[in-house]
Design a protein around this motif. Structure first.
Motif, PDB file in Angstrom:
ATOM      1  N   PHE A   1       0.769  -1.236   0.000  1.00 12.52           N
ATOM      2  CA  PHE A   1       0.000   0.000   0.000  1.00 12.52           C
ATOM      3  C   PHE A   1       0.806   1.296   0.000  1.00 12.52           C
ATOM      4  O   PHE A   1       0.218   2.366  -0.137  1.00 12.52           O
ATOM      5  CB  PHE A   1      -0.946   0.000   1.210  1.00 12.52           C
ATOM      6  N   PRO A   2       2.132   1.272   0.140  1.00 11.42           N
ATOM      7  CA  PRO A   2       2.848   2.561   0.135  1.00 11.42           C
ATOM      8  C   PRO A   2       2.760   3.271  -1.221  1.00 11.42           C
ATOM      9  O   PRO A   2       2.444   2.648  -2.238  1.00 11.42           O
ATOM     10  CB  PRO A   2       4.301   2.150   0.437  1.00 11.42           C
TER      11      PRO A   2
ATOM     12  N   TYR B   1      12.392  -0.043  -7.600  1.00 12.83           N
ATOM     13  CA  TYR B   1      12.362  -1.032  -6.517  1.00 12.83           C
ATOM     14  C   TYR B   1      11.918  -0.286  -5.269  1.00 12.83           C
ATOM     15  O   TYR B   1      12.695   0.402  -4.615  1.00 12.83           O
ATOM     16  CB  TYR B   1      13.763  -1.614  -6.354  1.00 12.83           C
ATOM     17  N   VAL B   2      10.627  -0.389  -4.931  1.00 14.63           N
ATOM     18  CA  VAL B   2      10.073   0.387  -3.820  1.00 14.63           C
ATOM     19  C   VAL B   2      10.470  -0.266  -2.497  1.00 14.63           C
ATOM     20  O   VAL B   2      10.080  -1.400  -2.205  1.00 14.63           O
ATOM     21  CB  VAL B   2       8.538   0.484  -3.911  1.00 14.63           C
ATOM     22  N   THR B   3      11.258   0.442  -1.699  1.00 17.25           N
ATOM     23  CA  THR B   3      11.700  -0.079  -0.415  1.00 17.25           C
ATOM     24  C   THR B   3      12.022   1.082   0.514  1.00 17.25           C
ATOM     25  O   THR B   3      12.162   2.227   0.077  1.00 17.25           O
ATOM     26  CB  THR B   3      12.942  -0.987  -0.585  1.00 17.25           C
ATOM     27  N   GLY B   4      12.143   0.775   1.802  1.00 14.43           N
ATOM     28  CA  GLY B   4      12.472   1.798   2.788  1.00 14.43           C
ATOM     29  C   GLY B   4      12.331   1.236   4.179  1.00 14.43           C
ATOM     30  O   GLY B   4      11.751   0.157   4.375  1.00 14.43           O
ATOM     31  N   PRO B   5      12.839   1.934   5.177  1.00 19.98           N
ATOM     32  CA  PRO B   5      12.706   1.471   6.568  1.00 19.98           C
ATOM     33  C   PRO B   5      11.247   1.445   6.994  1.00 19.98           C
ATOM     34  O   PRO B   5      10.399   2.138   6.416  1.00 19.98           O
ATOM     35  CB  PRO B   5      13.522   2.492   7.358  1.00 19.98           C
TER      36      PRO B   5
ATOM     37  N   MET C   1       5.707  -4.686  -9.634  1.00 17.86           N
ATOM     38  CA  MET C   1       5.152  -3.340  -9.531  1.00 17.86           C
ATOM     39  C   MET C   1       4.104  -3.214  -8.413  1.00 17.86           C
ATOM     40  O   MET C   1       3.810  -2.117  -7.960  1.00 17.86           O
ATOM     41  CB  MET C   1       4.522  -2.928 -10.871  1.00 17.86           C
ATOM     42  N   GLY C   2       3.548  -4.365  -7.990  1.00 18.59           N
ATOM     43  CA  GLY C   2       2.483  -4.337  -6.998  1.00 18.59           C
ATOM     44  C   GLY C   2       2.948  -4.656  -5.589  1.00 18.59           C
ATOM     45  O   GLY C   2       2.104  -4.899  -4.713  1.00 18.59           O
ATOM     46  N   SER C   3       4.244  -4.644  -5.349  1.00 18.85           N
ATOM     47  CA  SER C   3       4.775  -4.986  -4.028  1.00 18.85           C
ATOM     48  C   SER C   3       5.863  -3.997  -3.617  1.00 18.85           C
ATOM     49  O   SER C   3       6.462  -3.328  -4.455  1.00 18.85           O
ATOM     50  CB  SER C   3       5.364  -6.409  -4.036  1.00 18.85           C
ATOM     51  N   ALA C   4       6.119  -3.938  -2.305  1.00 17.79           N
ATOM     52  CA  ALA C   4       7.158  -3.058  -1.763  1.00 17.79           C
ATOM     53  C   ALA C   4       7.861  -3.774  -0.622  1.00 17.79           C
ATOM     54  O   ALA C   4       7.272  -4.610   0.068  1.00 17.79           O
ATOM     55  CB  ALA C   4       6.559  -1.748  -1.267  1.00 17.79           C
ATOM     56  N   ASN C   5       9.117  -3.438  -0.414  1.00 18.96           N
ATOM     57  CA  ASN C   5       9.925  -4.056   0.635  1.00 18.96           C
ATOM     58  C   ASN C   5      10.119  -3.143   1.832  1.00 18.96           C
ATOM     59  O   ASN C   5       9.876  -1.934   1.765  1.00 18.96           O
ATOM     60  CB  ASN C   5      11.291  -4.467   0.088  1.00 18.96           C
TER      61      ASN C   5
END
Length: 372
Positions: A253-254, A332-336, A279-283
């Motif tokens: 959802f981010p 590549y969607v990621t973040g703390p 494209m539909g996921s984030a880490n």
């Protein structure tokens, strides 16, 4: 469904080549599974059971504040381990290759009010097949939230931050509810459907079993500590529910994570399915402890690409997957965790309000691929 398709620069041939490269990564891990992996999951299960047993033992004396704090913390962690790194992943069939009947997706039952068989259908079969497809993926918004600007807004959506918070607090019950698809089955005629009634009864039996264990038997065994043990167990379930909900929200959802229309998956190829998972996921970035406590769903992108690979292998797979994102110029969607939680909740609030910008028409993806 963003105004600018972040995959528009890829040709049909490139998408299929991407799929072949991802297949190769999966095949390499499958070929290398072995005793080290089996030892890992057996060690985790043993540690979880010991931690839960010790924590419940400490809570027998929960009338004393230090025992309450220690027992509640331990039970919270044990419940998170059971749901995330063990239950979720065992029920995905990640350890079926071991041929161990005690650690197998067909026999495992978890510390959760949703029966494992029903969860496997709604999660493994529906969510992982139709990831982030509006109207097909029940995990997307859980049937109570608006998840994209192109969805019609209703006044009901003004309350979605509240609905989402309540869902987080009682997340295991929310999952059981949308496993049953209550939204469409509460109609009188649907309620009489034998299949729905059988599934509803199974959920009822599981809820009774969980309530009896957590809120009757264990507190009664505590004697004078009955009320404090009751409060401790409720707190542990609350912590587990909010943690699980947060991790899952951060995975889908981010801001930057894409959602899809039904028509976009018509005639979808293997490569296109892989691309939709990417494209539909984030880490969530973080330490090994963070990854473990999320059930390695902090590697949500890798999990959605390869849901049946052992969770302890996602960290090594992530390096190769991220390289493919860079190769094909994809984000590549990621973040703390704090950043991803804030991003997801900001989106919840933003989509609770009617659109302030005119809708931007976007080209149909199928037409783009034909043109390419």
């Amino acid at each position: 469904m963003t105004a600018i398709d972040p995959t528009a620069h890829l040709t049909a041939e490139q998408i299929e080549e991407l799929g072949r490269e991802l297949d190769a990564i999966r095949d390499e891990v499958i070929a290398s599974r072995g005793e080290k992996d089996a030892a890992y999951i057996r060690k985790v299960i043993s540690a979880q059971r010991k931690l839960e047993l010790v924590s419940r033992g400490v809570l027998l004396f929960s009338i004393f504040p230090p025992a309450w704090l220690l027992g509640t913390a331990g039970l919270s962690v044990a419940k998170i381990m059971d749901n995330m790194e063990i239950g979720h992943n065992v029920l995905h069939g990640q350890w079926d290759w071991m041929r161990d009947p005690t650690i197998h997706s067909t026999t495992w039952e978890w510390d959760h009010v949703s029966p494992s068989e029903q969860w496997k259908h709604s999660h493994n079969e529906l969510h992982h097949t139709y990831t982030n497809v509006i109207g097909k993926d029940n995990d997307l918004g859980y049937g109570i939230m608006r998840v994209d600007e192109d969805q019609k807004w209703h006044p009901f959506h003004l309350g979605q931050p509240l609905w989402n918070f309540i869902n987080a607090c009682f997340f295991e019950y929310g999952i059981a509810a949308y496993d049953l698809e209550l939204g469409k089955n509460l109609h009188k005629r649907r309620r009489k459907n034998p299949e729905f009634r059988a599934r509803a009864k199974a959920v009822g039996r599981k809820i009774r079993k969980q309530v009896l264990k957590d809120y009757v038997i264990h507190p009664l065994l505590s004697g004078p500590s009955f009320l404090t043990t009751l409060a401790a167990t409720f707190t542990a379930n609350l912590v587990r529910n909010i943690w699980s909900h947060s991790v899952i929200m951060c995975g889908h959802f981010p801001e930057g994570v894409q959602v899809f229309e039904r028509r976009s998956i018509k005639g979808e190829t293997r490569g296109q399915w892989y691309l939709r998972q990417m494209m539909g996921s984030a880490n969530i970035s973080g330490s090994r402890a963070m990854h473990f406590m999320t059930g390695n769903l902090s590697h949500q992108i890798e999990h959605h690409l390869f849901p049946d690979l052992p969770s302890n292998r996602y960290a090594e797979v992530a390096v190769k997957v991220r390289a493919l994102f860079e190769k094909y110029e994809l984000e590549y969607v990621t973040g703390p965790l704090p950043k991803q939680v804030f991003s997801a909740w900001r989106k919840v609030f933003r989509l609770s309000l009617p659109n302030t910008k005119p809708k931007v028409e976007t080209p149909d993806r199928e037409q783009e691929l034909v043109a390419a």
